[in-house]
Design an enzyme around this catalytic site. Sequence first.
Site, PDB file in Angstrom:
ATOM      1  N   SER A   1      32.734 124.093  23.019  1.00 26.61           N
ATOM      2  CA  SER A   1      31.571 124.748  23.607  1.00 26.61           C
ATOM      3  C   SER A   1      30.414 124.854  22.625  1.00 26.61           C
ATOM      4  O   SER A   1      29.270 125.065  23.026  1.00 26.61           O
ATOM      5  CB  SER A   1      31.942 126.147  24.098  1.00 26.61           C
ATOM      6  OG  SER A   1      32.377 126.959  23.028  1.00 26.61           O
ATOM      7  N   LYS A   2      30.701 124.688  21.321  1.00 27.06           N
ATOM      8  CA  LYS A   2      29.661 124.772  20.303  1.00 27.06           C
ATOM      9  C   LYS A   2      29.477 123.450  19.568  1.00 27.06           C
ATOM     10  O   LYS A   2      28.724 123.356  18.602  1.00 27.06           O
ATOM     11  CB  LYS A   2      30.018 125.865  19.289  1.00 27.06           C
ATOM     12  CG  LYS A   2      30.137 127.245  19.899  1.00 27.06           C
ATOM     13  CD  LYS A   2      30.499 128.284  18.863  1.00 27.06           C
ATOM     14  CE  LYS A   2      30.611 129.661  19.491  1.00 27.06           C
ATOM     15  NZ  LYS A   2      31.003 130.700  18.523  1.00 27.06           N
ATOM     16  N   SER A   3      30.157 122.412  20.035  1.00 29.36           N
ATOM     17  CA  SER A   3      30.170 121.144  19.328  1.00 29.36           C
ATOM     18  C   SER A   3      29.205 120.144  19.944  1.00 29.36           C
ATOM     19  O   SER A   3      28.958 120.141  21.151  1.00 29.36           O
ATOM     20  CB  SER A   3      31.590 120.556  19.350  1.00 29.36           C
ATOM     21  OG  SER A   3      31.607 119.242  18.853  1.00 29.36           O
TER      22      SER A   3
END
Length: 303
Positions: free
Chosen positions: A231-233
Amino acid sequence: MPQNSSTYRGRFAPSPTGPLHFGSLLAALGSWLMARQAGGVWLVRVEDLDPPREVPGAAERQLAALRAFGLESDETIVHQSERGALYQAALDRLLASGDAFVCHCSRNDLADDGGIHRTCIAARTRPDPAIRFRVPDGTVLEFDDAIQGPFAQNVAADVGDFVLRRADGLWAYQLAVVVDDAAQGITDVVRGADLLDSTPRQILLQRALGLPIPRYAHLPLVLGEDGRKLSKSTAALPVDPADPLPALHAAWRALGQEPLPSDAATPAALLGSMRERYDPSRLPRTPALSLAALHNVRDTKRD
């Protein structure tokens, strides 16, 4: 692993911060398979508690993607943004019992202690204080995760007094998830291992509120090639609802399962095969998997 029971109630609870990505699909499929194996029900709950982080229309697109993959809630979908009265009632109980307290400390106040709150040190009162859960000194919480095994956390030292309602007035995840799991009768929480260290806080809240404690199972978290949570990549490309079968096969392999024949023509047919062949003993016990290593996941078994 869950035992066969008609009372099994599981759930998948995405946050609408972007499109459904592979890590979310893995958690959805894993929780769905556990519920179906137990002969129980599977619910979807939208965790839309943080408007500043939400992407407009993301919740609708996520739900549409789940439908395209054949993963539909067995009951009415719940939105946390509509459940503030339940959270307030729980918070009032905690304040009345002394398990929660008003806190005027800012992040700057707690910076020297790594952000961990053990006692209020605010130099002044704030017009918008937070409310925290009181964690007594020496509080260590242990539980047995159905996938990851025994887990222990010194909540007092590692987490401290944690927030229940933020200074901006928004509800904290820890309180909302506990209230909603109880309200929906959730017996088994199957989710990503990024939430493993949140579980002790949730169990403390369940005990303080006199709520049932579900069984917990934390699936491996999928990391991008940069080593970050999907989700943060930068690798967090959305799964394609228009072509669901390849992503379903990939998620099945990531759950450590034996490859399936590729002749299923629809998601429903493929999910039917998965339901028949699902073997929870093959779930990878590692807390994280990389995208690059997923082609080897089918050979990974639990000890």
